[in-house]
Scaffold this active site. Sequence first.
Site, PDB file in Angstrom:
ATOM      1  N   CYS A  96       0.825  -1.199   0.000  1.00  0.00           N
ATOM      2  CA  CYS A  96       0.000   0.000   0.000  1.00  0.00           C
ATOM      3  C   CYS A  96       0.867   1.260   0.000  1.00  0.00           C
ATOM      4  O   CYS A  96       1.947   1.289   0.577  1.00  0.00           O
ATOM      5  CB  CYS A  96      -0.854   0.023   1.252  1.00  0.00           C
ATOM      6  SG  CYS A  96      -1.797  -1.477   1.480  1.00  0.00           S
ATOM      7  N   ARG A 116       4.871   0.702  -6.037  1.00  0.00           N
ATOM      8  CA  ARG A 116       4.849  -0.159  -4.861  1.00  0.00           C
ATOM      9  C   ARG A 116       3.937  -1.365  -5.060  1.00  0.00           C
ATOM     10  O   ARG A 116       4.021  -2.343  -4.318  1.00  0.00           O
ATOM     11  CB  ARG A 116       4.385   0.634  -3.641  1.00  0.00           C
ATOM     12  CG  ARG A 116       5.328   1.768  -3.265  1.00  0.00           C
ATOM     13  CD  ARG A 116       4.703   2.667  -2.228  1.00  0.00           C
ATOM     14  NE  ARG A 116       4.546   2.024  -0.947  1.00  0.00           N
ATOM     15  CZ  ARG A 116       5.457   2.017   0.017  1.00  0.00           C
ATOM     16  NH1 ARG A 116       6.603   2.631  -0.164  1.00  0.00           N
ATOM     17  NH2 ARG A 116       5.231   1.407   1.155  1.00  0.00           N
ATOM     18  N   TRP A 141      -2.983  -2.735  -1.629  1.00  0.00           N
ATOM     19  CA  TRP A 141      -2.609  -4.054  -2.124  1.00  0.00           C
ATOM     20  C   TRP A 141      -3.340  -5.035  -1.224  1.00  0.00           C
ATOM     21  O   TRP A 141      -3.062  -5.133  -0.029  1.00  0.00           O
ATOM     22  CB  TRP A 141      -1.097  -4.215  -2.018  1.00  0.00           C
ATOM     23  CG  TRP A 141      -0.567  -5.450  -2.678  1.00  0.00           C
ATOM     24  CD1 TRP A 141      -0.406  -5.679  -4.011  1.00  0.00           C
ATOM     25  CD2 TRP A 141      -0.110  -6.638  -2.013  1.00  0.00           C
ATOM     26  NE1 TRP A 141       0.117  -6.932  -4.212  1.00  0.00           N
ATOM     27  CE2 TRP A 141       0.301  -7.538  -3.015  1.00  0.00           C
ATOM     28  CE3 TRP A 141      -0.022  -7.028  -0.683  1.00  0.00           C
ATOM     29  CZ2 TRP A 141       0.798  -8.801  -2.713  1.00  0.00           C
ATOM     30  CZ3 TRP A 141       0.475  -8.287  -0.388  1.00  0.00           C
ATOM     31  CH2 TRP A 141       0.879  -9.150  -1.402  1.00  0.00           C
ATOM     32  N   ASN A 163      -1.766   1.012   6.077  1.00  0.00           N
ATOM     33  CA  ASN A 163      -0.841   0.092   5.416  1.00  0.00           C
ATOM     34  C   ASN A 163      -0.363  -0.893   6.477  1.00  0.00           C
ATOM     35  O   ASN A 163       0.068  -0.480   7.544  1.00  0.00           O
ATOM     36  CB  ASN A 163       0.356   0.881   4.851  1.00  0.00           C
ATOM     37  CG  ASN A 163       1.448  -0.023   4.278  1.00  0.00           C
ATOM     38  OD1 ASN A 163       1.219  -1.210   4.036  1.00  0.00           O
ATOM     39  ND2 ASN A 163       2.621   0.541   4.067  1.00  0.00           N
ATOM     40  N   GLY A 164      -0.452  -2.187   6.194  1.00  0.00           N
ATOM     41  CA  GLY A 164      -0.017  -3.194   7.165  1.00  0.00           C
ATOM     42  C   GLY A 164      -1.110  -4.220   7.381  1.00  0.00           C
ATOM     43  O   GLY A 164      -2.033  -4.340   6.577  1.00  0.00           O
ATOM     44  N   GLU A 166      18.168 -16.054 -10.691  1.00  0.00           N
ATOM     45  CA  GLU A 166      17.741 -14.672 -10.888  1.00  0.00           C
ATOM     46  C   GLU A 166      17.187 -14.468 -12.304  1.00  0.00           C
ATOM     47  O   GLU A 166      16.187 -13.787 -12.504  1.00  0.00           O
ATOM     48  CB  GLU A 166      18.916 -13.725 -10.587  1.00  0.00           C
ATOM     49  CG  GLU A 166      18.669 -12.251 -10.842  1.00  0.00           C
ATOM     50  CD  GLU A 166      17.539 -11.639 -10.022  1.00  0.00           C
ATOM     51  OE1 GLU A 166      16.933 -12.337  -9.179  1.00  0.00           O
ATOM     52  OE2 GLU A 166      17.215 -10.462 -10.241  1.00  0.00           O
ATOM     53  N   LYS A 192      13.385 -13.214 -12.931  1.00  0.00           N
ATOM     54  CA  LYS A 192      13.047 -12.010 -13.713  1.00  0.00           C
ATOM     55  C   LYS A 192      11.996 -12.354 -14.762  1.00  0.00           C
ATOM     56  O   LYS A 192      11.021 -11.643 -14.954  1.00  0.00           O
ATOM     57  CB  LYS A 192      14.284 -11.420 -14.415  1.00  0.00           C
ATOM     58  CG  LYS A 192      15.275 -10.687 -13.545  1.00  0.00           C
ATOM     59  CD  LYS A 192      14.797  -9.396 -12.934  1.00  0.00           C
ATOM     60  CE  LYS A 192      14.097  -9.602 -11.628  1.00  0.00           C
ATOM     61  NZ  LYS A 192      14.778  -9.592 -10.408  1.00  0.00           N
ATOM     62  N   GLU A 236       8.530 -13.138 -13.170  1.00  0.00           N
ATOM     63  CA  GLU A 236       7.852 -11.992 -12.572  1.00  0.00           C
ATOM     64  C   GLU A 236       7.139 -11.116 -13.589  1.00  0.00           C
ATOM     65  O   GLU A 236       6.052 -10.627 -13.325  1.00  0.00           O
ATOM     66  CB  GLU A 236       8.879 -11.090 -11.869  1.00  0.00           C
ATOM     67  CG  GLU A 236       9.330 -11.572 -10.544  1.00  0.00           C
ATOM     68  CD  GLU A 236      10.201 -10.540  -9.857  1.00  0.00           C
ATOM     69  OE1 GLU A 236       9.795 -10.038  -8.804  1.00  0.00           O
ATOM     70  OE2 GLU A 236      11.299 -10.232 -10.372  1.00  0.00           O
ATOM     71  N   HIS A 276      19.594 -35.340 -12.132  1.00  0.00           N
ATOM     72  CA  HIS A 276      18.888 -35.948 -10.995  1.00  0.00           C
ATOM     73  C   HIS A 276      17.389 -35.664 -11.044  1.00  0.00           C
ATOM     74  O   HIS A 276      16.688 -35.850 -10.063  1.00  0.00           O
ATOM     75  CB  HIS A 276      19.494 -35.452  -9.677  1.00  0.00           C
ATOM     76  CG  HIS A 276      20.939 -35.801  -9.537  1.00  0.00           C
ATOM     77  ND1 HIS A 276      21.376 -37.093  -9.341  1.00  0.00           N
ATOM     78  CD2 HIS A 276      22.064 -35.046  -9.645  1.00  0.00           C
ATOM     79  CE1 HIS A 276      22.693 -37.113  -9.295  1.00  0.00           C
ATOM     80  NE2 HIS A 276      23.144 -35.878  -9.481  1.00  0.00           N
ATOM     81  N   LYS A 335       6.268  -3.787  -4.863  1.00  0.00           N
ATOM     82  CA  LYS A 335       7.697  -3.472  -4.820  1.00  0.00           C
ATOM     83  C   LYS A 335       8.278  -3.790  -3.448  1.00  0.00           C
ATOM     84  O   LYS A 335       9.356  -4.351  -3.334  1.00  0.00           O
ATOM     85  CB  LYS A 335       7.901  -1.991  -5.154  1.00  0.00           C
ATOM     86  CG  LYS A 335       9.357  -1.545  -5.128  1.00  0.00           C
ATOM     87  CD  LYS A 335      10.153  -2.248  -6.200  1.00  0.00           C
ATOM     88  CE  LYS A 335      11.625  -1.902  -6.174  1.00  0.00           C
ATOM     89  NZ  LYS A 335      12.415  -2.878  -6.942  1.00  0.00           N
TER      90      LYS A 335
HETATM   91  O1  M6R Z   1      13.284  -4.731  -0.841  1.00  0.00           O
HETATM   92  P1  M6R Z   1      13.862  -6.107  -0.730  1.00  0.00           P
HETATM   93  O2  M6R Z   1      15.199  -6.225  -1.376  1.00  0.00           O
HETATM   94  O3  M6R Z   1      13.893  -6.617   0.686  1.00  0.00           O
HETATM   95  O4  M6R Z   1      12.864  -7.041  -1.532  1.00  0.00           O
HETATM   96  C1  M6R Z   1      13.042  -8.428  -1.541  1.00  0.00           C
HETATM   97  C2  M6R Z   1      12.150  -9.082  -2.583  1.00  0.00           C
HETATM   98  O5  M6R Z   1      10.804  -8.830  -2.288  1.00  0.00           O
HETATM   99  C3  M6R Z   1      12.456  -8.577  -3.993  1.00  0.00           C
HETATM  100  O6  M6R Z   1      13.786  -8.800  -4.357  1.00  0.00           O
HETATM  101  C4  M6R Z   1      11.539  -9.282  -5.011  1.00  0.00           C
HETATM  102  O7  M6R Z   1      11.877 -10.634  -5.113  1.00  0.00           O
HETATM  103  C5  M6R Z   1      11.621  -8.582  -6.361  1.00  0.00           C
HETATM  104  N1  M6R Z   1      10.318  -8.544  -6.948  1.00  0.00           N
HETATM  105  C6  M6R Z   1      12.554  -9.265  -7.296  1.00  0.00           C
HETATM  106  O8  M6R Z   1      12.565  -8.707  -8.568  1.00  0.00           O
END
Ligand code: M6R
Length: 614
Positions: A2, A27, A75, A101-102, A484, A488, A491, A507, A609
């Site tokens: 949020c 965010r 969110w 937020n929370g 990674e 990417k 996501e 395996h 985010k």
């Molecule tokens: O702000 P942070 O680095 O703690 O965030 C950690 C993860 O939420 C963040 O890296 C997430 O996996 C991203 N969407 C990756 O692209």
Amino acid sequence: MCGIIGYVGPRDAESVVIDGLRRMEYRGYDSAGIAVVTDGQLALRKKSGKLSNLVAELEERPLPSSHTGVGHTRWATHGAPTDDNAHPHTGADGRVALVHNGIIENFAALRAELEADGVVFASETDSEVAAQLLGREVARGASLVEGMRVICNRLEGAFTLVAVDAQAPDRLVAARRNSPLVVGVGENETFVASDVAAFIEFTREAVEMGQDQIVEVTPSGYEVTDFDGNPGESKPFHVDWDLSAAEKGGYDWFMRKEIYEQPRAVADTLLGRLSDDGELVLDEIRISADDLRRVNKIIIVACGTAHYAGLVAKYAIEHWTRVACEVEIASEFRYRDPIITSESLVVTISQSGETADTLMAIRHARVQGARVIAICNTNGATIPRESDAVIYTHAGPEIGVASTKGFLTQVAACYLLGLYLAQVRGTKFGDEIAAVLDELNGMPAKIQQVLDNTQQVLDLAARLKDRTSMLFLGRHVGYPVALEGALKLKEISYLHAEGFPAGELKHGPIALVDDGIPVFVIVPPQGRDQLHDKVVSNIQEVRARGAKTVVLVEEGDHEVEPYSDEIIRLPKASTLLQPLLATVPLQLFACELATLLGHDVDQPRNLAKSVTVE
Ligand code: M6R
């Protein structure tokens, strides 16, 4: 997660709030709303979906002009992303409006109590409980700030709350526990927000709110107290990046812009770390050399991409320091009763510095007596504040939900930490450390070289955009790079993508290989890495089963050519530093492919985010 903004001052509150929400869109959210106060009345508008839906609603049903307002992007956690569940929520008599937020963990008990008192709820959210409680206190005669104190002492969980009262038109009251909140101090105007990006256009003077604090803001200033009304300490700071840094600068996506910013971001992270006599200095490490020498175990805790940066770090730290290093997913860490002592060093990695899972993990570690070093990109965020020391990555604001420059700068900061520990503990000679630092300082130019030659990656994305599944393989530090690369792609393109250690293929995962499946392979440096030949064999294994191999390999390595359908050349680097180069084409490939598929690259579905709930 949020986004919250509140405004009091001479400007039109609606436009300040909507612009602020727009700047916090990165965010992640699925509904939005606004409330303003005019002539002793509240006016609200709320809409599910994108901010543009709310803006359309405001055009159809304009709000009265006002100088006090709050806005929210939600969110969804409790209750679907509907108009009713969107914030702000109001008290029973419609006098106060509140955004949150929370997560309020005891909301069910509080809701039952309020319902027994005759309150009829308009939403399914935990947040409305806070609005109804506050409304009840204000209706009983409390001022907004007094009411806020009462409810903060009743709520459990994580919350940033901002409230307005129709009968107190020139003020806002906000509270903070475990979720971010900053105050922006302008000339005759004051802002509260989840993030400085929301008000940076108007002021760069900000105040960091502490844990369990309430702030009352008026156009002429702010007053901070704790939840019992005692004066509270707050920390003013100057925001040293400007609005243009948070805008796209000609790129189609923030993500693409951030990929191209990586040479500078990594250079800034490495900048100013050497003393005149050539020693590595990390000014932000406030743990004594003696304490660092006593460390007998390093535990890295982080989430998502930051966790993968930690996996790269493990190889470097163990190699340079000979101290055992574990890497933990933060959300799992404290629930498995990890073995932590006062001789454990916990390293936490977080771009935002607000990730709830990571925050809870370091709180747990500190209670067990461990020292905590944070690697973080966000000045003054909760995680560095609650750590014993911090190394800031100087990546600048990262807006795209998919982390890119965050990752590369985290890896660079981990290298610095590993070398620093090696220096303090004497596990590497000074000239060995200097040689790695030298190579590290040359990496931004090599990253730039990768970015100067990207047409091949863009063309590849166009050719592979109709595939439904892709695999990523690597060994040693190439393995986290593979993870990674797959993350990417998942996501932002929503394709099935998996990263595997190449040696593990036989395996099980090799069963996924069928005719034409793209398999990306990160190849370690030839002749300088014992795993090179094994990875070349792994490429042959998948190719023999019909895979289309996309091989990332350093310049001059011709051994892979017979087994590669596509070769992406990387500048030469030592094994441990290769992730700084090999990750870049994978980031760009994902960004381009998602663009071609027509996805919202900066705000992928279901993702936020900064994940400020556990
Ligand atoms: O702000 P942070 O680095 O703690 O965030 C950690 C993860 O939420 C963040 O890296 C997430 O996996 C991203 N969407 C990756 O692209």
